[in-house]
Design an enzyme around this catalytic site. Structure first.
Site, PDB file in Angstrom:
ATOM      1  CE  LYS A  47     -20.790  32.064 -14.824  1.00  5.89           C
ATOM      2  NZ  LYS A  47     -21.321  33.083 -13.523  1.00  5.89           N
ATOM      3  NE  ARG A 145     -26.246  35.678  -8.704  1.00  7.23           N
ATOM      4  CZ  ARG A 145     -25.315  35.860  -9.570  1.00  7.23           C
ATOM      5  NH1 ARG A 145     -25.622  36.050 -10.765  1.00  7.23           N
ATOM      6  NH2 ARG A 145     -24.053  35.541  -9.408  1.00  7.23           N
ATOM      7  CG  HIS A 174     -21.119  37.988  -8.017  1.00 10.73           C
ATOM      8  ND1 HIS A 174     -19.898  37.641  -8.750  1.00 10.73           N
ATOM      9  CD2 HIS A 174     -21.891  37.954  -8.812  1.00 10.73           C
ATOM     10  CE1 HIS A 174     -20.199  37.687  -9.994  1.00 10.73           C
ATOM     11  NE2 HIS A 174     -21.220  37.900 -10.175  1.00 10.73           N
ATOM     12  NE  ARG A 231     -16.755  34.526  -7.800  1.00  6.93           N
ATOM     13  CZ  ARG A 231     -16.703  35.430  -6.914  1.00  6.93           C
ATOM     14  NH1 ARG A 231     -16.274  35.385  -5.661  1.00  6.93           N
ATOM     15  NH2 ARG A 231     -17.620  36.379  -7.175  1.00  6.93           N
ATOM     16  CB  CYS A 322     -33.712  30.374 -41.407  1.00  8.36           C
ATOM     17  SG  CYS A 322     -34.392  31.310 -42.711  1.00  8.36           S
ATOM     18  CG  MET A 323     -33.804  26.295 -36.120  1.00  8.24           C
ATOM     19  SD  MET A 323     -34.930  24.883 -35.977  1.00  8.24           S
ATOM     20  CE  MET A 323     -36.617  25.449 -35.285  1.00  8.24           C
TER      21      MET A 323
HETATM   22  C1  LIG Z   1     -20.097  33.971 -13.594  1.00  9.47           C
HETATM   23  C2  LIG Z   1     -19.599  34.112 -12.213  1.00  9.47           C
HETATM   24  C3  LIG Z   1     -18.289  34.979 -12.328  1.00  9.47           C
HETATM   25  C4  LIG Z   1     -17.382  35.197 -13.463  1.00  9.47           C
HETATM   26  O1  LIG Z   1     -18.122  36.298 -14.009  1.00  9.47           O
HETATM   27  P1  LIG Z   1     -17.288  37.023 -15.183  1.00  9.47           P
HETATM   28  O2  LIG Z   1     -17.828  38.419 -15.375  1.00  9.47           O
HETATM   29  O3  LIG Z   1     -17.578  36.079 -16.523  1.00  9.47           O
HETATM   30  O4  LIG Z   1     -16.029  37.090 -15.205  1.00  9.47           O
HETATM   31  C5  LIG Z   1     -17.847  35.095 -10.978  1.00  9.47           C
HETATM   32  N1  LIG Z   1     -18.124  34.806  -9.989  1.00  9.47           N
HETATM   33  C6  LIG Z   1     -19.494  34.378  -9.915  1.00  9.47           C
HETATM   34  C7  LIG Z   1     -20.193  34.077  -8.706  1.00  9.47           C
HETATM   35  C8  LIG Z   1     -20.356  34.019 -11.201  1.00  9.47           C
HETATM   36  O5  LIG Z   1     -21.465  33.675 -10.964  1.00  9.47           O
END
Ligand SMILES: *Cc1c(COP(=O)(O)O)cnc(C)c1O
Length: 387
Positions: A47, A145, A174, A231, A322-323
């Protein structure tokens, strides 16, 4: 293999401020995580432009390494990957809105279903299109969430057994605090998730869907949460989530950020530098100007704290960021127009500036530093010489 020298990108004509992605390090990090998490599979998380590394390039690289699944946050990220020819299964981790579902299905993207209602919408859209949707169920075990609450998940699991036009391929949750020293909340979340998963054994289902929960911090520090798949986000990019995360996997940073000196001058005493005139010297100093700024994601909040490396030595950024430009005090050392300036990365003599340092200077976390390197900064992909 994408390689700056073999596909002859002329990096000289790119903007002098560039991000360099080391594809060998990314591969080594992926393999290190794979070895550590085995027998669990590894889903690279791509992502936010693959944490600033370039969505499509990193996805192709991970596909070539045999990653079984890719994870993104949004539908649009998944579509970009499909349009780029990426064929690996892609889970879109975020919440879905009903009218998006046909686009998920048209691009063979795996949906996250977090309620009975959404599952029903998926079933209906898939029926109309005459396709079979791939679905992962999302269980909220303490993040608040998205996801069905662990204490009321049974109706979703029940409903997930009945659809004709979807296949529940996975179920996930998560962690909220996996990077903390105190793992008690993570243990509680895992317990809640395991309790939900008990549904499958209580129904005598011998092949439950793919179970996954661990993010980077849990990959490194919480083995009993690895289940069928992990993940891997920030760890894949060679950065540890926090000081409290145990260093159990050997990874190295895959991104460096470099620029070049565009201007050299001597600043006289009492001639303040940059907006707000916040910095001045009581003696003459040599200074150089570097073409990078907060418009590139080099945060303004690092003003007065940031450092860069020129000719193997660290120097402070002076005055406000700065930018598009910053000024660096080299005191009475030498630097020339065109000299390399390291914003993130390692110099040949071993001097280094890390993503964690920038996060500290900016008062944020490494994720925010990486994901904010703007797309106006060209990405260059390379393989290391020493492989
Ligand atoms: C972003 C995300 C991850 C990865 O998280 P990290 O801490 O960068 O490994 C895993 N699962 C979900 C649902 C996420 O949104």
């Amino acid at each position: 293999m994408i390689n700056a020298s073999t596909i002859s990108i002329n990096t000289d004509i790119l903007r002098p401020t560039q991000v360099e992605i080391d594809l060998d390090r990314l591969a080594a990090n992926y393999r290190a995580i794979q070895a550590h998490a085995a027998p669990a599979a590894v889903m690279p998380i791509l992502k936010a432009n693959a944490y600033g590394h370039g969505l499509v390039e990193v996805a192709r690289h991970m596909q070539s390494l045999g990653a079984p699944y890719l994870g993104v946050a949004f539908l649009e990220e998944g579509i970009l990957l499909r349009e780029a020819g990426v064929t690996t299964p892609i889970l879109v981790l975020g919440g879905i809105i009903g009218n998006q579902i046909p686009r998920f299905l048209a691009h063979d993207l795996t949906l996250t279903a977090s309620s009975v209602e959404k599952l029903g919408q998926i079933e209906e859209a898939a029926r109309q299109m005459g396709v079979r949707a791939r679905v992962h169920l999302k269980i909220d075990t303490g993040m608040e969430r998205i996801g069905v609450h662990y204490y009321s998940a049974s109706s979703l699991l029940e409903a997930s057994l009945t659809g004709d036009h979807f296949e529940v391929e996975g179920i996930f949750s998560h962690f909220a605090n996996a990077d903390a020293a105190d793992q008690s909340y993570s243990r509680l979340q895992l317990e809640r998730f395991n309790h939900v998963l008990g549904f499958y054994s209580s129904r005598g289902i011998s092949h439950p869907p793919l179970r996954h929960m661990a993010n980077s911090a849990a990959i490194a520090g919480f083995r009993s949460s690895h289940m069928d798949m992990v993940r891997a986000g920030i760890l894949l990019y060679g950065v540890y989530p926090s000081d409290d995360t145990p260093r159990t996997v050997e990874v190295r940073p895959s991104l460096s950020w470099k620029s070049r000196v565009v201007y050299f001058k001597v600043i006289q005493p009492d001639h303040p530098v940059s907006y707000g005139s916040t910095w001045r010297s009581d003696h003459p100093v040599r200074a150089v100007t570097v073409p990078v700024g907060y418009g590139d994601g080099y945060f303004r909040s690092m003003s007065g704290r940031a450092e860069v490396i020129i000719r193997g030595k660290r120097y402070p950024v002076i005055g406000r960021v700065c930018m598009d430009q910053v000024v660096v005090n080299i005191e009475w050392d030498s630097a020339y127009n065109g000299d390399e300036v390291i914003l993130i990365g390692e110099a040949e003599n071993g001097a280094a500036i890390t993503v964690e340092e920038l996060a500290d200077w900016a008062g944020t976390i490494p994720w925010e530093i990486l994901t904010n390197v703007n797309t106006r900064v060209p990405r260059v992909y390379k393989v290391t010489a020493d492989r």
